[in-house]
Motif scaffolding. Structure first.
Motif: not given
Ligand SMILES: *Cc1c(COP(=O)(O)O)cnc(C)c1O
Length: 336
Positions: A48, A158, A192-194, A289, A319
């Motif tokens: 992402n 983010s 996570s970071s949003g 994640y 990931g």
């Molecule tokens: C960073 C990440 C997320 C979370 O996305 P955010 O925009 O940080 O909330 C989810 N999945 C993977 C594999 C990521 O690297």
């Protein structure tokens, strides 16, 4: 009112496929499950983060910067994607990693940071958490003193500008779901970071996708923290880009209970889900994640509230490289 789109460099392979997981559906004994394959945004830039970095890197170049500075863990997908993007567009990349990478050869994402030529400064978790703002400021000053023009982007890119990655992705997904005849649905993604969730919500509001139910599965922090961060990001983007929508806290929905013992600490159910998707669909989730967030989807299917009354759509945020940092875990499991 026309929406003012910021500058973007095209780096991701879009649209990413939207696929139906028919073999998994059969394995589960009935449910409709779709996967938006944002793990396929590219090889080096998979996941992402590249969607957000398309905007951040464009801004860095447009403002005459020559260095991108960012932060994360040694297995950060964001740092790896940032290092790759910098190599691709001719920016220097400086990564602030915490904690310090383990002794020995770099593995997984960190190996790629090194290969892509990123400069790395590493800190203990305690030091970074206590002094983060000063550390970032010092690195920027040091780079400027050496004649560089750095731009900082926070963890996960983010920042309000980075949200554009998923404002755009929301429109892309809306088109694909429409083509696939999927109407009202639940859309599930890890948070996570949003920036990903904030972008999806903004996209939903701007494009009036009222038939979407967007769910974020926390993998690092509690719901209060995420609500605060999402509000700040979304309000920041609405103001900065004059977006034709308003922040609506009622739109935020979380499926909580899937962090386990903490961020990037894998648990057995997530490992089992990685194996399940690998064996039924040849699709790789990750232990930090998507493995955890997919557990939330599967529990929802078993409990009968996801994927049965209406289709469920999981956003595969990527990931895969962190799997290669933990081979023993994937082969033997946690308890072994
Ligand atoms: C960073 C990440 C997320 C979370 O996305 P955010 O925009 O940080 O909330 C989810 N999945 C993977 C594999 C990521 O690297």
């Amino acid at each position: 009112m026309p929406v003012k789109h910021p500058k973007r460099i095209v780096l991701a392979e879009c649209p990413t496929p939207l696929v139906r997981l028919e073999r998994l559906e059969r394995e589960l004994g009935g449910a409709e499950i779709w996967l938006k394959r944002d793990d396929l945004t590219g090889l080096e830039v998979s996941g992402n983060k590249v969607r957000k970095l398309e905007y951040v890197a464009a801004d860095a170049l447009a403002t005459g910067c020559d260095t991108l500075v960012t932060e994360g863990t040694p297995q950060s997908n964001h740092c790896r994607a940032a290092a790759a993007v910098c190599a691709k567009v001719g920016l220097r990349c400086h990564l602030l990693l915490r904690p310090e990478p383990p002794d020995g050869l770099p593995r997984g994402n960190h190996l790629l940071d090194v290969l892509f030529g990123a400069e790395v400064s590493a800190y203990s978790r305690e030091q970074y958490d206590a002094e983060r703002d000063r550390i970032v400021a010092d690195v920027l000053v040091r780079l400027e003193a050496a004649g560089h023009k750095p731009r900082f982007t926070p963890a996960g890119a983010s920042e309000p500008l980075g949200c554009w990655g998923y404002i755009r992705a929301a429109a892309e997904l809306a088109d694909q779901l429409h083509q696939a005849d999927v109407g009202e649905c639940d859309i599930i993604l890890p948070i996570s970071s949003g920036g990903t969730y904030a972008g999806m919500l903004l996209g939903q509001w701007i494009h009036q996708l009222e038939h979407w139910n967007l769910w974020a599965v926390p993998v690092s922090d509690d719901v209060v923290h995420h609500t605060h961060v999402i509000e700040k990001l979304a309000r920041g983007a609405i103001t900065e880009f004059e977006l034709p929508t308003e922040f609506d806290e009622a739109g935020l929905q979380f499926i909580d209970g899937y962090i386990g013992d903490g961020y990037a600490i894998p648990y057995q159910a997530a490992i089992d889900v990685i194996r399940l998707l690998a064996r039924t669909e040849a699709i790789l989730l990750d232990p930090v994640y998507t493995g955890k967030a997919f557990c939330a989807l599967l529990d929802g299917v078993r409990e009968g509230w996801l994927g049965t009354r209406r289709p469920a759509v999981f956003i595969h945020t990527g990931g895969i490289f962190s799997n290669f940092a933990w081979p023993e875990l994937l082969v033997k499991g946690i308890e072994a």
